[in-house]
Scaffold this active site. Structure first.
Site, PDB file in Angstrom:
ATOM      1  N   HIS A 153      -4.344   0.852   1.993  1.00 40.28           N
ATOM      2  CA  HIS A 153      -3.728  -0.417   2.400  1.00 40.28           C
ATOM      3  C   HIS A 153      -2.784  -0.184   3.556  1.00 40.28           C
ATOM      4  O   HIS A 153      -2.192   0.894   3.692  1.00 40.28           O
ATOM      5  CB  HIS A 153      -3.000  -1.089   1.231  1.00 40.28           C
ATOM      6  N   ASN A 197       1.031   4.453   3.733  1.00 40.19           N
ATOM      7  CA  ASN A 197       1.569   5.613   3.027  1.00 40.19           C
ATOM      8  C   ASN A 197       0.403   6.391   2.410  1.00 40.19           C
ATOM      9  O   ASN A 197      -0.539   5.777   1.906  1.00 40.19           O
ATOM     10  CB  ASN A 197       2.546   5.151   1.942  1.00 40.19           C
TER      11      ASN A 197
HETATM   12  P1  5GP Z   1       2.517   1.805  -1.419  1.00 37.92           P
HETATM   13  O1  5GP Z   1       3.815   2.163  -2.086  1.00 37.92           O
HETATM   14  O2  5GP Z   1       1.347   2.371  -2.167  1.00 37.92           O
HETATM   15  O3  5GP Z   1       2.484   2.108   0.041  1.00 37.92           O
HETATM   16  O4  5GP Z   1       2.429   0.221  -1.472  1.00 37.92           O
HETATM   17  C1  5GP Z   1       2.001  -0.478  -2.582  1.00 37.92           C
HETATM   18  C2  5GP Z   1       2.556  -1.871  -2.416  1.00 37.92           C
HETATM   19  O5  5GP Z   1       1.824  -2.720  -3.291  1.00 37.92           O
HETATM   20  C3  5GP Z   1       4.026  -2.029  -2.791  1.00 37.92           C
HETATM   21  O6  5GP Z   1       4.733  -2.546  -1.674  1.00 37.92           O
HETATM   22  C4  5GP Z   1       4.014  -2.989  -3.974  1.00 37.92           C
HETATM   23  O7  5GP Z   1       5.086  -3.896  -3.955  1.00 37.92           O
HETATM   24  C5  5GP Z   1       2.681  -3.697  -3.806  1.00 37.92           C
HETATM   25  N1  5GP Z   1       2.047  -4.125  -5.061  1.00 37.92           N
HETATM   26  C6  5GP Z   1       1.820  -3.374  -6.170  1.00 37.92           C
HETATM   27  N2  5GP Z   1       1.163  -4.086  -7.098  1.00 37.92           N
HETATM   28  C7  5GP Z   1       0.978  -5.323  -6.564  1.00 37.92           C
HETATM   29  C8  5GP Z   1       0.351  -6.507  -7.052  1.00 37.92           C
HETATM   30  O8  5GP Z   1      -0.169  -6.570  -8.183  1.00 37.92           O
HETATM   31  N3  5GP Z   1       0.340  -7.583  -6.227  1.00 37.92           N
HETATM   32  C9  5GP Z   1       0.907  -7.553  -4.971  1.00 37.92           C
HETATM   33  N4  5GP Z   1       0.838  -8.675  -4.234  1.00 37.92           N
HETATM   34  N5  5GP Z   1       1.483  -6.444  -4.476  1.00 37.92           N
HETATM   35  C10 5GP Z   1       1.534  -5.350  -5.263  1.00 37.92           C
END
Ligand code: 5GP
Ligand code: ZN
Length: 112
Positions: free
Chosen positions: A98, A85
């Protein structure tokens, strides 16, 4: 730097690791959206796909090689999805590049 994924990469914040080498880390998402949900990140801080350049794009190839290997090892033989994303409209909530590796269920298309 106050970046949650940099802190996970350097061990300041614990995570359940799925893969690690000198350049990248794979760890299980805290809020899994599929039976298998792993995040693959470069250890070097890049904010998003927007910061990929000819000089650093090798890390993306490496992440995809590892993602394919992990999918195989985790038995995702029926298929899987890799998502990144970018920015507000893309639904990015953590500003550190990521790739989500999602598997273990049938995915919908188009995404919401
Ligand atoms: P985005 O929404 O930016 O594409 O994805 C971020 C992802 O990071 C989300 O799926 C969220 O659940 C995960 N996430 C956020 N903070 C943490 C964390 O401290 N540890 C882990 N393992 N995942 C996290
Ligand atoms: Zn970071």
């Amino acid at each position: 730097m106050d970046c949650v994924f940099c802190k996970i990469a350097n061990g300041e914040i614990p995570s359940k690791k799925a893969y690690e080498d000198d350049r990248i880390l794979g760890f299980y998402d805290l809020d899994p959206q599929a039976p298998t949900h792993i995040l693959l990140i470069p250890k070097e801080h890049l904010s998003s796909v927007r910061e990929i350049t000819p000089e650093n794009s090798g890390i993306v190839a490496h992440i995809f090689e590892v993602a394919a290997q992990l999918a195989e090892e985790l038995g995702l033989s029926n298929g899987f999805r890799i998502v990144t994303n970018c920015g507000e409209d893309g639904g990015q909530t953590v500003p550190h590049l990521h790739f989500h590796l999602l598997g273990g269920r049938s995915m919908k298309w188009p995404p919401g």
